[in-house]
Design a protein around this motif. Structure first.
Motif, PDB file in Angstrom:
ATOM      1  N   LEU A  44     -13.131   2.412 -38.594  1.00 21.02           N
ATOM      2  CA  LEU A  44     -13.086   2.198 -37.148  1.00 21.02           C
ATOM      3  C   LEU A  44     -12.121   3.160 -36.452  1.00 21.02           C
ATOM      4  O   LEU A  44     -12.405   3.635 -35.355  1.00 21.02           O
ATOM      5  N   SER A  45     -10.991   3.441 -37.080  1.00 20.06           N
ATOM      6  CA  SER A  45      -9.990   4.321 -36.452  1.00 20.06           C
ATOM      7  C   SER A  45     -10.548   5.714 -36.188  1.00 20.06           C
ATOM      8  O   SER A  45     -10.385   6.251 -35.086  1.00 20.06           O
ATOM      9  N   LEU A  46     -11.196   6.297 -37.174  1.00 21.58           N
ATOM     10  CA  LEU A  46     -11.756   7.627 -36.982  1.00 21.58           C
ATOM     11  C   LEU A  46     -12.936   7.588 -36.012  1.00 21.58           C
ATOM     12  O   LEU A  46     -13.076   8.467 -35.153  1.00 21.58           O
ATOM     13  N   GLY A  47     -13.762   6.555 -36.118  1.00 20.97           N
ATOM     14  CA  GLY A  47     -14.856   6.402 -35.160  1.00 20.97           C
ATOM     15  C   GLY A  47     -14.323   6.271 -33.738  1.00 20.97           C
ATOM     16  O   GLY A  47     -14.872   6.844 -32.791  1.00 20.97           O
ATOM     17  N   ALA A  48     -13.233   5.532 -33.590  1.00 19.89           N
ATOM     18  CA  ALA A  48     -12.601   5.385 -32.274  1.00 19.89           C
ATOM     19  C   ALA A  48     -12.067   6.728 -31.782  1.00 19.89           C
ATOM     20  O   ALA A  48     -12.207   7.076 -30.608  1.00 19.89           O
ATOM     21  N   GLN A  49     -11.469   7.488 -32.688  1.00 17.50           N
ATOM     22  CA  GLN A  49     -10.933   8.795 -32.295  1.00 17.50           C
ATOM     23  C   GLN A  49     -12.051   9.726 -31.848  1.00 17.50           C
ATOM     24  O   GLN A  49     -11.928  10.407 -30.831  1.00 17.50           O
ATOM     25  N   TRP A  50     -13.120   9.765 -32.614  1.00 18.51           N
ATOM     26  CA  TRP A  50     -14.236  10.644 -32.240  1.00 18.51           C
ATOM     27  C   TRP A  50     -14.814  10.278 -30.880  1.00 18.51           C
ATOM     28  O   TRP A  50     -15.215  11.157 -30.120  1.00 18.51           O
ATOM     29  N   THR A  51     -14.884   9.007 -30.567  1.00 26.25           N
ATOM     30  CA  THR A  51     -15.428   8.619 -29.260  1.00 26.25           C
ATOM     31  C   THR A  51     -14.390   8.771 -28.154  1.00 26.25           C
ATOM     32  O   THR A  51     -14.735   9.138 -27.034  1.00 26.25           O
ATOM     33  N   ALA A  52     -13.124   8.507 -28.451  1.00 29.83           N
ATOM     34  CA  ALA A  52     -12.071   8.656 -27.443  1.00 29.83           C
ATOM     35  C   ALA A  52     -11.898  10.120 -27.031  1.00 29.83           C
ATOM     36  O   ALA A  52     -11.473  10.403 -25.908  1.00 29.83           O
ATOM     37  N   GLU A  53     -12.227  11.037 -27.932  1.00 29.12           N
ATOM     38  CA  GLU A  53     -12.144  12.470 -27.617  1.00 29.12           C
ATOM     39  C   GLU A  53     -13.109  12.875 -26.509  1.00 29.12           C
ATOM     40  O   GLU A  53     -12.898  13.877 -25.836  1.00 29.12           O
ATOM     41  N   ILE A  54     -14.158  12.103 -26.335  1.00 27.42           N
ATOM     42  CA  ILE A  54     -15.152  12.408 -25.300  1.00 27.42           C
ATOM     43  C   ILE A  54     -14.542  12.039 -23.952  1.00 27.42           C
ATOM     44  O   ILE A  54     -14.270  10.870 -23.674  1.00 27.42           O
ATOM     45  N   GLU A  55     -14.289  13.025 -23.137  1.00 25.30           N
ATOM     46  CA  GLU A  55     -13.561  12.827 -21.885  1.00 25.30           C
ATOM     47  C   GLU A  55     -14.216  11.778 -20.979  1.00 25.30           C
ATOM     48  O   GLU A  55     -13.527  11.036 -20.286  1.00 25.30           O
ATOM     49  N   GLU A  56     -15.546  11.712 -20.981  1.00 27.79           N
ATOM     50  CA  GLU A  56     -16.245  10.790 -20.087  1.00 27.79           C
ATOM     51  C   GLU A  56     -16.103   9.319 -20.502  1.00 27.79           C
ATOM     52  O   GLU A  56     -16.364   8.428 -19.707  1.00 27.79           O
ATOM     53  N   ILE A  57     -15.722   9.061 -21.732  1.00 24.72           N
ATOM     54  CA  ILE A  57     -15.553   7.682 -22.200  1.00 24.72           C
ATOM     55  C   ILE A  57     -14.256   7.128 -21.622  1.00 24.72           C
ATOM     56  O   ILE A  57     -13.189   7.712 -21.785  1.00 24.72           O
ATOM     57  N   ASP A  58     -14.368   5.993 -20.947  1.00 30.42           N
ATOM     58  CA  ASP A  58     -13.194   5.377 -20.311  1.00 30.42           C
ATOM     59  C   ASP A  58     -12.474   4.398 -21.226  1.00 30.42           C
ATOM     60  O   ASP A  58     -11.259   4.216 -21.117  1.00 30.42           O
ATOM     61  N   ALA A  59     -13.211   3.730 -22.112  1.00 27.75           N
ATOM     62  CA  ALA A  59     -12.606   2.758 -23.026  1.00 27.75           C
ATOM     63  C   ALA A  59     -13.437   2.673 -24.295  1.00 27.75           C
ATOM     64  O   ALA A  59     -14.655   2.861 -24.270  1.00 27.75           O
ATOM     65  N   VAL A  60     -12.759   2.362 -25.389  1.00 24.24           N
ATOM     66  CA  VAL A  60     -13.409   2.217 -26.689  1.00 24.24           C
ATOM     67  C   VAL A  60     -13.131   0.805 -27.188  1.00 24.24           C
ATOM     68  O   VAL A  60     -11.992   0.335 -27.137  1.00 24.24           O
ATOM     69  N   ILE A  61     -14.171   0.144 -27.653  1.00 27.19           N
ATOM     70  CA  ILE A  61     -14.037  -1.204 -28.220  1.00 27.19           C
ATOM     71  C   ILE A  61     -14.404  -1.115 -29.695  1.00 27.19           C
ATOM     72  O   ILE A  61     -15.508  -0.700 -30.036  1.00 27.19           O
ATOM     73  N   CYS A  62     -13.473  -1.488 -30.546  1.00 23.40           N
ATOM     74  CA  CYS A  62     -13.696  -1.459 -32.000  1.00 23.40           C
ATOM     75  C   CYS A  62     -13.968  -2.867 -32.499  1.00 23.40           C
ATOM     76  O   CYS A  62     -13.166  -3.783 -32.254  1.00 23.40           O
ATOM     77  N   LEU A  63     -15.089  -3.047 -33.200  1.00 22.90           N
ATOM     78  CA  LEU A  63     -15.485  -4.360 -33.694  1.00 22.90           C
ATOM     79  C   LEU A  63     -15.662  -4.322 -35.203  1.00 22.90           C
ATOM     80  O   LEU A  63     -16.398  -3.492 -35.725  1.00 22.90           O
ATOM     81  N   GLY A  64     -14.985  -5.221 -35.885  1.00 21.14           N
ATOM     82  CA  GLY A  64     -15.072  -5.281 -37.334  1.00 21.14           C
ATOM     83  C   GLY A  64     -14.672  -6.647 -37.850  1.00 21.14           C
ATOM     84  O   GLY A  64     -14.268  -7.528 -37.085  1.00 21.14           O
ATOM     85  N   CYS A  65     -14.778  -6.804 -39.157  1.00 20.82           N
ATOM     86  CA  CYS A  65     -14.408  -8.063 -39.803  1.00 20.82           C
ATOM     87  C   CYS A  65     -13.962  -7.770 -41.229  1.00 20.82           C
ATOM     88  O   CYS A  65     -14.727  -7.220 -42.017  1.00 20.82           O
ATOM     89  N   VAL A  66     -12.728  -8.160 -41.532  1.00 21.34           N
ATOM     90  CA  VAL A  66     -12.182  -8.016 -42.878  1.00 21.34           C
ATOM     91  C   VAL A  66     -11.825  -9.423 -43.348  1.00 21.34           C
ATOM     92  O   VAL A  66     -10.951 -10.068 -42.761  1.00 21.34           O
ATOM     93  N   ILE A  67     -12.515  -9.897 -44.372  1.00 15.99           N
ATOM     94  CA  ILE A  67     -12.294 -11.259 -44.876  1.00 15.99           C
ATOM     95  C   ILE A  67     -11.353 -11.214 -46.073  1.00 15.99           C
ATOM     96  O   ILE A  67     -11.530 -10.390 -46.984  1.00 15.99           O
ATOM     97  N   GLN A  68     -10.374 -12.091 -46.056  1.00 16.25           N
ATOM     98  CA  GLN A  68      -9.384 -12.172 -47.141  1.00 16.25           C
ATOM     99  C   GLN A  68     -10.091 -12.330 -48.477  1.00 16.25           C
ATOM    100  O   GLN A  68     -11.010 -13.128 -48.609  1.00 16.25           O
TER     101      GLN A  68
END
Length: 158
Positions: free
Chosen positions: A68-92
């Motif tokens: 998610l972090s790298l995916g968020a970075q790649w999308t945040a780099e796009i100047e036109e994107i105003d916000a990034v929402i990261c969705l995931g689930c890590v189960i113990q």
């Protein structure tokens, strides 16, 4: 537990900015897909409910929550994107893998937000069980996807 006292779909309707011209990237983990798809549906529903245009919402899938972090970075780099929402689930699980993944994802998403000076939202469930995840992905505790989307919206009005 705080979630037992609050439904994740309930939030203050004050301070909701106009988002009709805002562009959102939603980065979704494919791991625990039954949960992350429900989170995605919640996030999209909330964005549309508050005025986002469907054509201004872009979905990107990553293999797991760690990515998610790298995916968020790649999308945040796009100047036109105003916000990034990261969705995931890590189960113990039975090993420390859970701790390492959760820590890395939390720090990674925070770092992307600070690096690009735009909202990058942590919509990642970290439950002990599959049932707890489902309870927070449209179940009895609401939907963390709703909460992540309204957080993005409110941060754009900051």
């Amino acid at each position: 537990m705080a979630t037992q006292l609050k439904n994740l779909c309930e939030y203050s309707s004050g301070n909701i900015p106009d988002i009709s011209d805002k562009k959102f990237a939603v980065v979704v983990s494919e791991w625990n897909e039954d949960v992350t798809e429900a989170l995605y549906e919640g996030a999209i529903s909330t964005l549309l409910k508050h005025g986002a245009k469907k054509e201004n919402i872009f979905r990107k899938d990553v293999p797991g929550s760690f990515e998610l972090s790298l995916g968020a970075q790649w999308t945040a780099e796009i100047e036109e994107i105003d916000a990034v929402i990261c969705l995931g689930c890590v189960i113990q699980g039975e090993t420390k893998h859970f701790d390492f993944i959760c820590d890395a994802v939390a720090h990674g998403i925070t770092n992307v937000s600070l690096k690009y000076n735009k909202p990058v939202i942590f919509g990642v469930l970290t439950p002990n069980t599959q049932q707890q995840a489902l309870d927070r992905a449209g179940g009895k505790h609401g939907n963390k996807g709703d909460e992540a989307a309204i957080t993005a919206i409110k941060m754009l009005g900051f």
